[in-house]
Write a protein that holds these residues in place. Structure first.
Motif: not given
Length: 149
Positions: A81-85
């Motif tokens: 899964w991915a995190v955008v920040d």
């Protein structure tokens, strides 16, 4: 305008954008001091194959940035899964599709990495950002918690 992975020479412009987002106190005379801590952090970021800092560049000027992290996972058949920040667009260039282009690029990269979802957090007071995230396809589907040190 182009969206691309950031390189070391972009660090000053990225730090300026993050400062403008409220990351730290404004620098005197509009300059951004590149601390040794920031340079060390950048060295770690650029050597991490699961992390990409994207920039939006227009006529040689960095006008937006986003941080994308792909996270290895044991659930969902081991799909990551991915995190955008740290999504920020220079105030002078907002509402021109730059944020959408950054998000679109991040989503494409996350899909190519086999991610089953992309998450992001936004402070509860940033209502304008929340409207933007809804407009680009995110859902307000969870309640987030943080614990600061």
């Amino acid at each position: 305008m182009i969206i691309r992975a950031a390189i070391r020479s972009d660090l000053g412009a990225i730090l300026r954008l993050l400062r403008d987002m409220g990351d730290s106190a404004p620098a005197q005379s509009g300059t951004v001091r590149m601390s040794s801590a920031a340079v060390r952090a950048w060295t770690r970021i650029e050597s991490d194959p699961e992390r990409t800092v994207l920039v939006a560049e227009r006529r040689g000027q960095i006008i937006g940035t986003l941080d994308l992290i792909v996270v290895a996972n044991l659930t969902h058949d081991a799909q990551p899964w991915a995190v955008v920040d740290n999504v920020v667009v220079d105030a002078a260039y907002r509402r021109r599709g730059i944020g959408r282009a950054l998000i679109d690029d991040a989503m494409t990269r996350a899909a190519a990495a086999g991610c089953y979802k992309v998450e992001l957090l936004s402070h509860e007071t940033r209502q304008g950002a929340h409207h933007f995230y809804l407009a680009v396809g995110f859902e307000n589907s969870a309640e987030g918690f943080r614990r600061y040190f």
